[in-house]
Motif scaffolding. Structure first.
Motif, short mmCIF file in Angstrom:
data_model
loop_
_atom_site.label_atom_id
_atom_site.label_comp_id
_atom_site.label_asym_id
_atom_site.label_seq_id
_atom_site.Cartn_x
_atom_site.Cartn_y
_atom_site.Cartn_z
N GLU A 50 -8.73 27.77 17.02
CA GLU A 50 -8.24 28.77 16.08
C GLU A 50 -8.48 30.21 16.55
OE1 GLU A 50 -9.18 25.05 13.69
OE2 GLU A 50 -10.09 26.21 15.34
N ARG A 51 -9.61 30.48 17.21
CA ARG A 51 -9.97 31.85 17.58
C ARG A 51 -9.48 32.27 18.96
NH1 ARG A 51 -10.32 34.02 12.88
NH2 ARG A 51 -11.64 32.81 11.46
N PHE B 191 -3.87 22.68 11.60
CA PHE B 191 -4.37 22.75 12.98
C PHE B 191 -4.85 21.38 13.44
CE2 PHE B 191 -3.80 27.16 12.67
CZ PHE B 191 -4.08 27.76 13.88
N LEU C 136 -5.05 31.38 14.95
CA LEU C 136 -5.09 31.32 13.49
C LEU C 136 -4.40 32.52 12.87
CD1 LEU C 136 -6.00 29.97 10.88
CD2 LEU C 136 -8.20 31.15 11.11
#
Length: 366
Positions: free
Chosen positions: A124-125, A115, A95
Motif C-alpha cells: 500500500e505505501r 488490495f 493506496l
C-alpha cells in the motif's frame, strides 16, 4: 446493460454500435488506429468532440444522448477506466492513488479487502516506481474498482507487462468476473487474448463496427473479406458456388479442371454465384500422401520454415498451380509424415469448416 451507438467525424471517425450485458466481457478488436480507444474514451466522457452523435446508456441511465443534448461529465458516469500505461500518479503511494479515485470522503481502511483480493497486500505505501509492471497494473485496476463502477473499461491493460505477469493478470480478471456483475469492455489488438478472455468480440476498422459475435463465430465465420483479414485468416480464396440439395452445396475452386469441394448450403447464396471463401488452419486435418477422396487435396510442400515446435508451411494444391495454402503445422508431425520441402501430403477439409461469403463483400484493390 451497456448500450453504445456512436458516430463521429473528427478527431476520429466513428460509426460503431454494440452492447455489453452485466458480467459480460466484450472485446473491441482491430488494428492500431482503428478507433478502439476513442470508443472507450467516448463511453467514459473523455472524448472531446463537437461532432460526436449517438447514445451511451447503462440500463435506464443515459450518459450521452446527442438528440436530447445530454452529455454527462466523466465524474458523473461512474466508469472505471484502466489505461494502457496505468496513468498512476508517481508521487503518490499505491493506496493514495486508489483513495484519490474513490470519490468524496473515502476511508483508507476500507480498501484492505480490495488490495488483498488483487494481491497487493503489503504494498500500500509503495510508490509506482517501487512496483513491478504487473503490480502497477493491479493498482490501476484497484483504482478503477474503487469507484464502484457501473462499467469497467480496459484499454489494452496487459500489453505493457511480460508473459508471466500477463498470465497472472488473466487469472485475476477471471476471478474478478466471478464476483462482479459489471459490464466490461476490453480493447485489444491481440487475437489470442480476445479468444481467451471475451464472451463476445466486436471487430473495429476505421472506426466502424464490422461484426459482433462470440469469438468462435467471428473467427470461423467472418462476415466479409475485410473481417477475415483482420482476424488473421491467411487462407482466403475465390470460387463459384453451386447448390446440390437442401443443406449441401459444391464449391468450384480454380478454373476448369480445378478442384470441387463439398460445402454446407445455408441458403444465403444463390446457385452459380461467384464467392470468396476462407478456412481456419486449425480445421484442416493433415494426412500422409496417398489417394484423395471427397474434400481431400494432394499438396506439394513448397516451403517449410521451422519455428521450433511449429513450422510455417506454404503448400500448393496439385491441381491448382497458382494457389497457395499457408499453414502453421507441427514440426514433429511433418517429420513423421515425411513431408519436407518438396514433399507431398494430403489436406482433408470438413465441409462445415469452409465459410463462404458473397463476392461483393471483397473490397476493391487499392
Amino acid at each position: 446493460m451497456l448500450q453504445v451507438s456512436l458516430q463521429n467525424t473528427v478527431p476520429m471517425r466513428l460509426d460503431a454500435s454494440f452492447g455489453c450485458a452485466p458480467g459480460e466481457l466484450v472485446a473491441l478488436v482491430g488494428p492500431s488506429g482503428s478507433g478502439k480507444t476513442s470508443l472507450l474514451r467516448a463511453i467514459a466522457g473523455l472524448l472531446k468532440s463537437k461532432t460526436l452523435r449517438g447514445r451511451v446508456a447503462v440500463g435506464p441511465e443515459a450518459w450521452f444522448d446527442s438528440e436530447r443534448g445530454l452529455n454527462l461529465p466523466p465524474q458523473q458516469r461512474h466508469a472505471g477506466f484502466v489505461f494502457q500505461h496505468y496513468a498512476l500518479f508517481p508521487h503518490l503511494s499505491a493506496l493514495d492513488n486508489v483513495v484519490l479515485a474513490a470519490g468524496p470522503a473515502p476511508q483508507p481502511d476500507q480498501f484492505g479487502a480490495l488490495f488483498e483480493r488483487l494481491g497487493l497486500a503489503g504494498l500500500e505505501r509503495r510508490r509506482p516506481a517501487q512496483l513491478s509492471g504487473g503490480q502497477q497494473q493491479r493498482v490501476a485496476l484497484a483504482r478503477a474498482l474503487a469507484r464502484q463502477p457501473k462499467v469497467l473499461l480496459l484499454d489494452e491493460p496487459f500489453s505493457a507487462v511480460d508473459a508471466p505477469a500477463r498470465q497472472a493478470l488473466y487469472r485475476e480478471l477471471a476471478a474478478l468476473r466471478q464476483t462482479l456483475s459489471t459490464p466490461m469492455v476490453l480493447v485489444t489488438h491481440d487475437l489470442g487474448e480476445a479468444r481467451r478472455l471475451a464472451d463476445r468480440v466486436v471487430i473495429i476498422d476505421a472506426g466502424r463496427s464490422l461484426q459482433t459475435g462470440t469469438p468462435a463465430q467471428v473467427f470461423a465465420s467472418p462476415r466479409n473479406a475485410r473481417v477475415a483479414q483482420l482476424v488473421g485468416i491467411q487462407n482466403h480464396f475465390r470460387g463459384r458456388f453451386h447448390k446440390v440439395e437442401p443443406g449441401r452445396g459444391r464449391l468450384e475452386w480454380g478454373d476448369a479442371g480445378g478442384v470441387s469441394l463439398q460445402v454446407l448450403d445455408k441458403n444465403r447464396i444463390p446457385d452459380g454465384a461467384t464467392v470468396t471463401w476462407v478456412i481456419a488452419g486449425e480445421r484442416i486435418d493433415l494426412l500422409a500422401d496417398g489417394a484423395c477422396e471427397g474434400n481431400t487435396l494432394r499438396c506439394k510442400v513448397l516451403e517449410q520454415l521451422v519455428l521450433g515446435e511449429t513450422s510455417l508451411c506454404t503448400l500448393q494444391p496439385e491441381q491448382l498451380a497458382h494457389e497457395r495454402v499457408t499453414l502453421s503445422l507441427s514440426t514433429g508431425q511433418l517429420r513423421f509424415l515425411q513431408a519436407p520441402a518438396g514433399g507431398w501430403l494430403r489436406l482433408r477439409i470438413a465441409p462445415d469448416a469452409i465459410h463462404i461469403m458473397p463476392q461483393k463483400d471483397v473490397p476493391a484493390a487499392q
